[in-house]
Design a protein around this motif. Structure first.
Motif, PDB file in Angstrom:
ATOM      1  N   VAL A  67      98.286  -9.038 122.890  1.00 36.46           N
ATOM      2  CA  VAL A  67      99.710  -8.692 122.986  1.00 36.46           C
ATOM      3  C   VAL A  67     100.314  -9.252 124.275  1.00 36.46           C
ATOM      4  N   PHE A  68      99.658  -9.051 125.407  1.00 37.73           N
ATOM      5  CA  PHE A  68     100.174  -9.488 126.699  1.00 37.73           C
ATOM      6  C   PHE A  68     100.328 -11.010 126.722  1.00 37.73           C
ATOM      7  N   ARG A  69     101.512 -11.450 127.092  1.00 36.91           N
ATOM      8  CA  ARG A  69     101.862 -12.877 127.148  1.00 36.91           C
ATOM      9  C   ARG A  69     101.691 -13.600 125.816  1.00 36.91           C
ATOM     10  N   GLY A  70     101.689 -12.806 124.715  1.00 34.92           N
ATOM     11  CA  GLY A  70     101.766 -13.381 123.385  1.00 34.92           C
ATOM     12  C   GLY A  70     100.516 -14.034 122.857  1.00 34.92           C
ATOM     13  N   GLY A  71      99.358 -13.724 123.405  1.00 30.43           N
ATOM     14  CA  GLY A  71      98.129 -14.323 122.905  1.00 30.43           C
ATOM     15  C   GLY A  71      96.908 -13.799 123.647  1.00 30.43           C
ATOM     16  N   PRO A  72      95.713 -14.211 123.260  1.00 30.15           N
ATOM     17  CA  PRO A  72      94.482 -13.698 123.864  1.00 30.15           C
ATOM     18  C   PRO A  72      94.045 -14.432 125.122  1.00 30.15           C
ATOM     19  N   GLU A  73      94.842 -15.394 125.576  1.00 24.90           N
ATOM     20  CA  GLU A  73      94.373 -16.263 126.656  1.00 24.90           C
ATOM     21  C   GLU A  73      94.039 -15.496 127.933  1.00 24.90           C
TER      22      GLU A  73
END
Length: 470
Positions: A67-73
């Motif tokens: 969820v955070f920053r729109g991805g799992p990176e």
């Protein structure tokens, strides 16, 4: 003379690089990179066994934090609970090198069928000689839902409704499907199991249809010790029906007592006793032989702490590091049109800058102590006597130093004060409650003993009737 309250001592673990103390895996001497080695878990089990721990509490997730920053990176970069091994598979190895240590292992009720889990749990209870406990969760990550074929998360309270039926199926299998003396091993008659003492459960509910019989004969505990981590209203009601050991918290003494009282009230409403449920809190304990040594350790942990890791763990739908420091977290979420219920791990009414500084400094809450063994033991006694905590899940900052420091420095002090015993090998339930291996008669699941009530559903019996049926 009143006997002093004993501490339940667990180590909080997870089969991953970064569990809940983020950014610390590169610390000198930290063994987190060895989480995928069997030897890591064997060494840890022996440390805990020799050090007087009651159990290792193994967390788990079945999805990525994306969820955070729109991805799992961010989560992947931080090693945040990914990669992550299946904790159930670690238990037999750890049990093989210990005799007393218990295991509280997380497994979700939402995505996998109950019949398969019932078999795994009974197997583990057999292989550990009754030292297995199950931490009941319903899974909260959006990615977890997508991994099991759903478009998004099942709503929070609905997940607990599903979990009620899930538990009902498990109790029928664990408690009602086999009699204690069903396995006879009669060599003369060539009978392994007496068929008259094994029965179908024929569960037909709104979500699950399970015929049975259970595939595993009764283990020492039958039903594993039931752990639950919660604080929500729906979770509280669920705990009142099912949980034996609740992992909950509170930022103040009053908040913890309120959470505990609500769950005890829920237990009573379900025909149980208040003391049928015990309560453990996540605790930060950093101990040194001197105050200076303890303070130096804490400063090192603060230095390595990762703000990005904590924000990704909270599944924050906005990036607070990009916002004005004077905004409160609530204001920031509201202005972005985000759901406040989605961030239960963060305080909402503090400025963004204060929160970020607190994360960098290892935000201190109620169950937090840094000091010498005497200082630590004094504080733990306050948690037991003033807050009403029954035990702690010791939060790790360094593997294996956190566990070793506690075992070598704090455990002897607690034993001198009569707060920690040296219990013999027994089942996990008997170790925690001192009332034998099996669920008490007051517990919801006991109503299926001997095959009673197998045709009933969760909603068919009132609490008083459930108690009678037990």
């Amino acid at each position: 003379m009143t006997e002093k309250k004993q501490l339940i001592l667990n180590l909080f673990e997870m089969a991953c690089i970064s569990h809940i103390s983020h950014g610390l895996w590169p610390l000198p001497g930290n063994n987190r990179h060895r989480f995928d080695e069997l030897e890591y878990w064997l060494e840890l089990a022996e440390i805990l066994e020799d050090g007087g721990f009651d159990a290792v509490f193994l967390a788990d997730v079945v999805g990525a934090y994306d969820v955070f920053r729109g991805g799992p990176e961010t989560a992947l970069r931080e090693g945040l609970q990914s990669p992550n091994l299946d904790p159930l598979l670690l238990v037999p190895a750890m049990a093989a090198v210990t005799k007393r240590l218990g295991f509280g292992v997380t497994f979700s009720t939402t995505y996998e069928p109950p019949f398969a889990f019932a078999r795994r749990a009974s197997t583990l209870d057999h292989l550990t000689k009754g030292r297995f406990g199950w931490n009941i969760v319903t899974s909260y990550l959006p990615n977890a839902a997508r991994n099991f074929g759903l478009d998004g998360e099942i709503p929070h309270d609905r997940r607990y409704e599903l979990a009620d039926e899930y538990l009902d199926v498990l109790y029928k299998l664990w408690e009602g499907s086999w009699d204690d003396d069903a396995v006879v091993f009669d060599r003369e008659q060539r009978i392994a199991t007496d068929p008259s003492k094994v029965r179908y459960i024929d569960h037909a509910g709104p979500t699950h249809r399970v015929a049975g019989p259970h595939l595993v004969h009764p283990s020492r505990q039958r039903t594993p010790v039931l752990f639950q981590a919660t604080g929500s209203p729906a979770g509280t009601e669920f705990a009142g029906r099912h949980a034996e050991l609740v992992f909950t918290g509170g930022r103040t003494t009053e908040e913890f007592r309120a959470n505990k009282g609500a769950m005890q009230d829920a237990a009573v409403r379900n025909g149980r006793r208040p003391d049928d449920v015990k309560f453990i809190a996540s605790a930060v304990v950093v101990v040194g032989r001197t105050e200076e040594e303890a303070a130096d350790k804490w400063r090192l942990y603060e230095q390595y702490a990762s703000v990005d890791g904590y924000l990704a763990h909270a599944s924050l739908p906005i990036d607070l590091t990009k916002l004005p420091r004077e905004l409160t977290v609530r204001q920031a979420l509201t202005q972005a049109g985000k759901d406040l219920d989605r961030v239960p791990m963060l305080p909402l009414d503090v400025p963004v800058g204060t929160l970020l500084d607190g994360l960098r400094g290892g935000r201190r809450e109620r169950f937090h102590v840094v000091g010498t063994p005497r200082v630590v033991a004094d504080e733990i006694e306050r948690w037991l006597d003033e807050d009403g905590v029954d035990g702690i899940n010791l939060r790790q900052y360094h593997s294996f130093d956190t566990a070793q420091d506690f075992a070598e420095l704090v455990v002897p002090e607690l034993r001198r004060r009569g707060r920690l015993g040296d219990a013999p090998a027994t089942s996990l339930r008997d170790r925690l409650f001192g009332r034998g291996d099996r669920l008490p008669d007051t517990h919801f699941g006991a109503r299926y003993r001997g095959g009673a009530n197998l045709g009933s559903g969760v909603a068919d019996l009132a609490p008083a009737t459930r108690t009678d049926a037990a």
